[in-house]
Scaffold this motif. Structure first.
Motif, short mmCIF file in Angstrom:
data_model
loop_
_atom_site.label_atom_id
_atom_site.label_comp_id
_atom_site.label_asym_id
_atom_site.label_seq_id
_atom_site.Cartn_x
_atom_site.Cartn_y
_atom_site.Cartn_z
N ASP A 21 60.02 11.51 44.75
CA ASP A 21 58.74 11.37 45.45
C ASP A 21 58.70 10.07 46.25
O ASP A 21 58.17 10.03 47.36
CB ASP A 21 57.59 11.36 44.44
CG ASP A 21 57.23 12.76 44.01
OD1 ASP A 21 57.92 13.70 44.44
OD2 ASP A 21 56.25 12.93 43.26
N TYR A 22 59.22 8.98 45.68
CA TYR A 22 59.05 7.70 46.38
C TYR A 22 59.89 7.60 47.64
O TYR A 22 59.48 6.94 48.60
CB TYR A 22 59.26 6.49 45.45
CG TYR A 22 60.54 6.47 44.66
CD1 TYR A 22 60.58 6.96 43.36
CD2 TYR A 22 61.70 5.94 45.20
CE1 TYR A 22 61.74 6.94 42.61
CE2 TYR A 22 62.87 5.90 44.46
CZ TYR A 22 62.88 6.40 43.17
OH TYR A 22 64.04 6.37 42.45
N ARG B 194 60.63 10.34 49.47
CA ARG B 194 59.89 11.23 50.38
C ARG B 194 58.71 10.48 51.00
O ARG B 194 58.49 10.51 52.20
CB ARG B 194 59.39 12.45 49.60
CG ARG B 194 58.52 13.35 50.44
CD ARG B 194 57.91 14.49 49.65
NE ARG B 194 57.08 15.29 50.55
CZ ARG B 194 55.88 15.76 50.22
NH1 ARG B 194 55.37 15.51 49.03
NH2 ARG B 194 55.19 16.46 51.09
N LEU B 195 57.98 9.76 50.14
CA LEU B 195 56.79 9.05 50.64
C LEU B 195 57.15 7.89 51.55
O LEU B 195 56.44 7.61 52.52
CB LEU B 195 55.94 8.57 49.46
CG LEU B 195 54.70 9.41 49.17
CD1 LEU B 195 53.67 9.25 50.28
CD2 LEU B 195 55.05 10.90 49.08
N ALA B 196 58.27 7.22 51.25
CA ALA B 196 58.69 6.13 52.14
C ALA B 196 58.92 6.67 53.54
O ALA B 196 58.56 6.04 54.54
CB ALA B 196 59.94 5.45 51.59
N HIS C 155 65.68 1.12 56.22
CA HIS C 155 64.83 0.48 55.22
C HIS C 155 64.67 1.38 53.99
O HIS C 155 64.74 0.92 52.85
CB HIS C 155 63.47 0.15 55.85
CG HIS C 155 62.48 -0.42 54.87
ND1 HIS C 155 62.34 -1.78 54.68
CD2 HIS C 155 61.59 0.17 54.05
CE1 HIS C 155 61.41 -1.98 53.77
NE2 HIS C 155 60.93 -0.82 53.36
N ARG D 278 66.11 -0.32 50.69
CA ARG D 278 65.10 -0.90 49.80
C ARG D 278 64.57 0.10 48.78
O ARG D 278 64.21 -0.28 47.67
CB ARG D 278 63.92 -1.44 50.63
CG ARG D 278 64.24 -2.59 51.56
CD ARG D 278 64.38 -3.94 50.86
NE ARG D 278 63.37 -4.25 49.85
CZ ARG D 278 62.21 -4.85 50.10
NH1 ARG D 278 61.91 -5.20 51.32
NH2 ARG D 278 61.38 -5.12 49.14
N HIS D 279 64.47 1.38 49.15
CA HIS D 279 63.85 2.34 48.25
C HIS D 279 64.87 3.17 47.47
O HIS D 279 64.68 3.42 46.29
CB HIS D 279 62.91 3.28 49.03
CG HIS D 279 61.74 2.57 49.65
ND1 HIS D 279 60.50 2.55 49.07
CD2 HIS D 279 61.64 1.83 50.76
CE1 HIS D 279 59.67 1.82 49.83
NE2 HIS D 279 60.35 1.37 50.87
N PRO E 213 68.61 0.62 45.43
CA PRO E 213 68.40 -0.11 44.18
C PRO E 213 68.16 0.80 42.98
O PRO E 213 68.53 0.48 41.86
CB PRO E 213 67.17 -0.97 44.46
CG PRO E 213 67.11 -1.08 45.94
CD PRO E 213 67.65 0.21 46.47
N ASN E 214 67.58 1.97 43.23
CA ASN E 214 67.30 2.88 42.12
C ASN E 214 68.50 3.73 41.74
O ASN E 214 68.56 4.25 40.63
CB ASN E 214 66.10 3.77 42.47
CG ASN E 214 64.81 2.99 42.43
OD1 ASN E 214 64.32 2.64 41.36
ND2 ASN E 214 64.27 2.66 43.59
N LEU F 202 67.95 -5.21 37.74
CA LEU F 202 67.73 -4.10 38.68
C LEU F 202 66.62 -3.17 38.23
O LEU F 202 66.19 -2.32 38.98
CB LEU F 202 69.01 -3.28 38.82
CG LEU F 202 69.94 -3.66 39.96
CD1 LEU F 202 71.20 -2.82 39.91
CD2 LEU F 202 69.25 -3.48 41.30
N PRO G 152 62.95 -3.20 36.88
CA PRO G 152 61.74 -3.97 36.55
C PRO G 152 61.10 -3.52 35.25
O PRO G 152 60.52 -4.33 34.54
CB PRO G 152 60.82 -3.69 37.73
CG PRO G 152 61.72 -3.32 38.84
CD PRO G 152 62.90 -2.63 38.22
N LYS G 153 61.25 -2.22 34.89
CA LYS G 153 60.63 -1.74 33.66
C LYS G 153 61.20 -2.44 32.44
O LYS G 153 60.54 -2.57 31.42
CB LYS G 153 60.85 -0.23 33.51
CG LYS G 153 59.69 0.57 34.05
CD LYS G 153 59.84 2.03 33.75
CE LYS G 153 58.84 2.78 34.60
NZ LYS G 153 58.93 4.22 34.49
#
Lengths: 276, 319
Positions: free
Chosen positions: B216-217, B219-221, B230, B234-235, B238-239, B312, B314-315
């Motif tokens: 989703d993130y 797609r939303l970016a 970008h 950035r999105h 890293p994940n 890497l 944050p959680k």
């Protein structure tokens, strides 16, 4: 249609790839959203309403194809215009809030990084100081407490309701003309849902933007929308002023949707939230 | 923000002391259980009973096992890792020299491994899933993963060294002059190790990137109008890197053992070969020292990977 139409969907038909073949998901859909108008789009899951919402942003994907028709935003044909033109509208003039706002926030980025990169990209004329000010202001507008601290935090440090508000803040940050909300209150409890609707009413008052509000819940339409459209199996079966559609449904499907409404408690809740 | 990180490092350092103690005890016990001893190995089968007894006395081998282990452990706590029973000199300079060579080989293998396997994985994710390019990359990588590294090593030697004569069949780095010759001697062992390691990281990176690109993130970016560069840097990236780092850490851990085999195949003067030779000579202090250094390396690799993972994710870093 008038000159104040912001969005015009003209006889749009689209298919979705389903296993081996293509299955129609939108059939000959026409729709307009006027400047400053809030249009509610109701229908059950699978009726095509989320597809229609995504197509208002010109979204393309391999498993979907446009068979016929046009989507125009401010006169621009989203499926004929160059990719860069469409990409420049997204986020800048059209804000989108998905159903699961939390999942739309990149987990490795701070809220400040998400907001600032968006503002810097769409509003390159802003100084970095102004970018920071706007990021804080839009978080405050959607009701996130202590915006300067919130900017330094990661998405997982917020509750589900707050994540949805942050997704809304991202959609609003660049001051769009149109806000597309794809079931922004689905899956949340009644109190959070009512607070979200109250927030959307306030934003509408302040911002004078157009909103497409997609929901499967007719009761929420009544609280927010000027006009309502009802979708069933990829077709728009009914449109009209929201009170008319809800109180005097002409299509049997709309009547069935209305009959499925249990929610006396929601109206009472709305009053309580409004009183706070 | 760094509190979770410091807590992780502190806890691991405490635990690693205990782990190393356990490793030394187990290695010592295994060496004791092996038949024969250093005196027998040095003097051969025909040695007289008297000669064996004299040498055993010189090497303090007549003392009970617990006393020898206690002596060794006491020395280690004071920084003295003992004296080689074969060379009759302190083991530490030996181990340091060989470890340096192993570090060079392992470091070069990883320096090639990380960018190669991650970028091949990203490339695979950029092509159509299970399309011809994706399938070909996966097939070659899986072949490398399923073949044991000594088979790959011997295969590479027979083609590139023996038949074509492009590279030396043995990695005699201590006889190489100049960086170019060093690189030539190291290339085959580095390639062998990479053949064995690439598949796993490649597939992890590819699968993670496939999932992230459908998230989703991402797609939303895109739907927020951000440029593709970008969105990717950035999105998405890293994940996708967290699963890749897990796989790299497992490979780096495997490398500590895999390098032993490759050093023997290529007759490379690293810690692995020293370990194998010292075991055959029953040189207990040398074996213990080498095993401790290899274990400490393994622990350090895992700690570094967990720190990278935490930075890497944050959680894990902030709650």
């Amino acid at each position: 249609m008038t000159a104040t139409d912001l969005v015009r969907v003209e006889r749009l038909s689209a298919d979705y790839r389903d296993g081996a073949g293509w299955r129609p998901v939108l059939r000959d859909v026409s729709l307009t959203i006027r400047a400053g108008e809030v249009l509610g789009l109701a229908g059950e899951s699978g009726s095509g309403k989320s597809t229609l919402a995504a197509l208002l942003l010109g979204e393309t994907m391999p498993e979907r194809r446009i068979r016929a028709g046009h989507v125009r935003f401010g006169g621009i044909d989203l499926f004929a215009a160059p990719r860069d033109t469409v990409q420049a509208l997204r986020g800048r003039r059209i804000g989108f809030v998905p159903q699961n706002g939390g999942a739309s926030l990149t987990p490795t980025m701070r809220i400040g990084g998400l907001l600032r990169s968006l503002l810097r990209h769409h509003r390159p004329e802003l100084s970095s100081r102004d970018v920071g000010v706007r990021a804080e202001r839009v978080l405050a507008e959607v009701g996130i407490p202590d915006p300067p601290a919130a900017l330094r935090r990661f998405p997982h440090q917020f509750s589900g309701g707050q994540q949805q508000r942050i997704a809304l803040a991202l959609a609003l940050a660049c001051e769009p003309d149109l806000l597309v909300l794809d079931e922004p209150t689905t899956g949340q409890d009644a109190v959070i849902r009512q607070a979200m609707l109250a927030l959307l009413r306030a934003i509408r008052r302040e911002r004078h933007l157009s909103i497409l509000f997609v929901t499967h819940d007719l009761a929420t339409l009544a609280q927010l929308c000027d006009r309502a459209a009802v979708m069933y199996q990829g077709e728009i079966v009914e449109t009209g002023p929201a009170p008319d559609v809800i109180e005097r449904p002409s299509h049997t499907y709309t009547r069935k949707l209305m009959a499925a409404l249990p929610r006396m408690d929601d109206a009472a809740l709305a009053d309580r939230v409004a009183a706070q | 923000m760094t509190r979770a990180l410091l807590r992780l490092i502190g806890a691991r350092l405490l635990l690693s002391g205990l782990s190393l103690l356990a490793v030394s005890a187990i290695v010592f016990a295994v060496m004791e259980a092996l038949p024969g001893d250093t005196a027998q190995r040095l003097l051969g089968r025909d040695a007289t009973v008297q000669a064996l007894a004299v040498l055993r006395a010189q090497l303090h081998l007549e003392q009970p096992a617990w006393a020898r282990y206690g002596d060794w452990l006491g020395g280690v706590l004071h920084g003295d890792f003992g004296t080689s029973l074969v060379a009759r000199r302190p083991v530490l300079p030996y181990i340091a020299g060989h470890f340096g060579y192993s570090l060079l080989l392992g470091g070069l293998a990883l320096a090639l491994h990380i960018p190669l396997s991650v970028s091949l994985g990203l490339f695979g994710a950029a092509t159509r899933r299970d399309g011809p390019i994706d399938a070909m990359i996966s097939a070659v990588a899986l072949l490398g993963m399923s073949a044991p590294e000594f088979v790959i090593g011997i295969f590479l030697v027979s083609i590139l060294a023996t038949t074509l004569g492009w590279f030396p069949p043995l990695a005699l780095i201590d006889q190489a002059h100049g960086p170019l010759e060093v690189a030539r001697t190291l290339l085959l062992p580095v390639l062998t190790l990479n053949f064995a390691m690439t598949a796993y990281v490649l597939r992890q990176t590819r699968n993670a990137m496939f999932d992230v690109l459908r998230s989703d993130y991402v797609r939303l970016a895109v739907l927020r109008g951000l440029p593709p560069r970008h969105v990717l840097l950035r999105h998405a990236l890293p994940n996708a890197l967290a699963p890749a780092i897990n796989a790299i850490a497992l490979n780096a851990g495997w490398l500590v053992g895999g390098i032993v085999v490759v050093e023997v195949v290529f007759n490379y003067p690293g810690l692995g070969r020293l370990l194998v030779e010292s075991i055959s000579f029953h040189d207990v202090p040398m074996v213990l020292g080498a095993a401790l250094v290899l274990s400490a390396t393994y622990i350090a690799i895992n700690l570094a990977a967990d720190v990278a993972l935490m930075l890497l994710t944050p959680k894990l870093l902030v709650r």
